[in-house]
Scaffold this motif. Structure first.
Motif, PDB file in Angstrom:
ATOM      1  N   ALA A  45       0.332  -0.952   0.226  1.00 29.43           N
ATOM      2  CA  ALA A  45       0.512  -0.095  -0.186  1.00 29.43           C
ATOM      3  C   ALA A  45       0.882   0.794   0.082  1.00 29.43           C
ATOM      4  N   LEU A  46       0.340   2.104  -0.700  1.00 31.37           N
ATOM      5  CA  LEU A  46       0.804   3.666  -0.460  1.00 31.37           C
ATOM      6  C   LEU A  46       0.749   4.152   0.312  1.00 31.37           C
TER       7      LEU A  46
ATOM      8  N   LYS B 278       5.300   6.772  -0.346  1.00 33.90           N
ATOM      9  CA  LYS B 278       6.063   5.809  -0.773  1.00 33.90           C
ATOM     10  C   LYS B 278       5.411   4.138   0.020  1.00 33.90           C
ATOM     11  N   ARG B 279       5.368   2.918  -1.365  1.00 36.87           N
ATOM     12  CA  ARG B 279       5.865   1.711  -1.506  1.00 36.87           C
ATOM     13  C   ARG B 279       5.717   1.276   0.237  1.00 36.87           C
ATOM     14  N   SER B 280       4.994   0.444   0.440  1.00 40.41           N
ATOM     15  CA  SER B 280       5.111  -0.403   1.790  1.00 40.41           C
ATOM     16  C   SER B 280       5.042  -1.541   1.601  1.00 40.41           C
ATOM     17  N   PHE B 281       5.509  -2.553   1.923  1.00 37.80           N
ATOM     18  CA  PHE B 281       5.341  -4.423   1.799  1.00 37.80           C
ATOM     19  C   PHE B 281       5.169  -4.818   3.250  1.00 37.80           C
TER      20      PHE B 281
ATOM     21  N   TRP C 149      -0.457  -0.746   7.530  1.00 38.87           N
ATOM     22  CA  TRP C 149       1.145  -1.012   7.464  1.00 38.87           C
ATOM     23  C   TRP C 149       2.303   0.028   8.051  1.00 38.87           C
ATOM     24  N   PHE C 150       3.152  -0.541   7.946  1.00 36.64           N
ATOM     25  CA  PHE C 150       4.492   0.320   8.967  1.00 36.64           C
ATOM     26  C   PHE C 150       4.741   1.649   7.045  1.00 36.64           C
TER      27      PHE C 150
ATOM     28  N   ARG D   1       4.403   9.650   9.776  1.00 33.55           N
ATOM     29  CA  ARG D   1       3.677   8.451  10.206  1.00 33.55           C
ATOM     30  C   ARG D   1       4.270   7.184   9.908  1.00 33.55           C
ATOM     31  N   GLN D   2       4.354   6.668  11.061  1.00 31.99           N
ATOM     32  CA  GLN D   2       4.996   4.998  11.066  1.00 31.99           C
ATOM     33  C   GLN D   2       4.012   4.367  10.824  1.00 31.99           C
ATOM     34  N   VAL D   3       2.370   3.872  11.593  1.00 34.47           N
ATOM     35  CA  VAL D   3       1.499   3.194  11.138  1.00 34.47           C
ATOM     36  C   VAL D   3       0.205   3.745   9.903  1.00 34.47           C
ATOM     37  N   PHE D   4      -0.249   3.432   9.328  1.00 35.40           N
ATOM     38  CA  PHE D   4      -0.423   4.236   8.285  1.00 35.40           C
ATOM     39  C   PHE D   4      -2.012   2.675   7.700  1.00 35.40           C
ATOM     40  N   THR D   5      -3.121   3.474   7.584  1.00 43.92           N
ATOM     41  CA  THR D   5      -3.852   2.646   7.002  1.00 43.92           C
ATOM     42  C   THR D   5      -4.686   2.241   5.595  1.00 43.92           C
ATOM     43  N   GLU D   6      -5.016   1.071   5.076  1.00 46.93           N
ATOM     44  CA  GLU D   6      -4.531   1.381   3.503  1.00 46.93           C
ATOM     45  C   GLU D   6      -5.911   1.762   2.866  1.00 46.93           C
TER      46      GLU D   6
END
Length: 154
Positions: free
Chosen positions: A35-36, A42-45, A74-75, A83-88
């Motif tokens: 997710a971005l 930035k893309r997170s996996f 996502w981290f 943001r350290q954690v974000f929602t999709e």
């Protein structure tokens, strides 16, 4: 019935469908592997966790439709991002909303075509139960189109 949700998002996977006389409920999850970040892009996996959202959608055959969506958090791996954690983010649901965009658009059309009290009755008849207060909030949130006055002097 499962194909109805494919129009919303091709990445939705339907786990179950509950059909009753007055409503339909879908349990779905998003099959995304990344997710971005909404802040830095930035893309997170790396998944953090998951949670369920209950979303209202347009009625099918005069039955209310609810979609239970399993979304992920996502981290963010960007060390400079706040943001350290974000929602999709899903394109068919605005953040913090409990209705699909297409349901809100239809509610907005009904609300702008008549007064809020009558719009509430019409929406209930069409299988989109909503209070007149919610319709008024939807009207107030809608940005007005900018029109130039014909009386404006240049």
């Amino acid at each position: 019935m499962k194909n109805v949700l494919k129009r919303l998002d091709p990445f939705l996977k339907v786990e179950s469908v509950l059909e009753e006389s007055d409503r339909m409920e879908f349990v779905v999850f998003v099959s995304s592997s990344s997710a971005l970040c909404p802040t830095c892009g930035k893309r997170s996996f790396n998944r953090h966790s998951s949670y369920m959202r209950k979303i209202s959608d347009l009625p099918i055959e005069e039955r209310k439709v609810f979609i239970h969506v399993k979304s992920y958090k996502w981290f963010c791996k960007n060390s400079k991002c706040e943001r350290q954690v974000f929602t999709e983010r899903l394109p068919w649901i605005a953040p913090y909303r409990r209705r699909t965009q297409r349901l809100e658009n239809d509610l907005r059309e009904v609300a702008f075509s008549t007064n809020a009290m009558q719009a509430e009755k019409v929406c209930r008849t069409l299988g989109m139960p909503v209070s007149h207060d919610s319709l008024l909030r939807l009207i107030y949130k809608t940005p007005l189109p900018k029109k130039e006055s014909p009386f404006r002097w240049y």
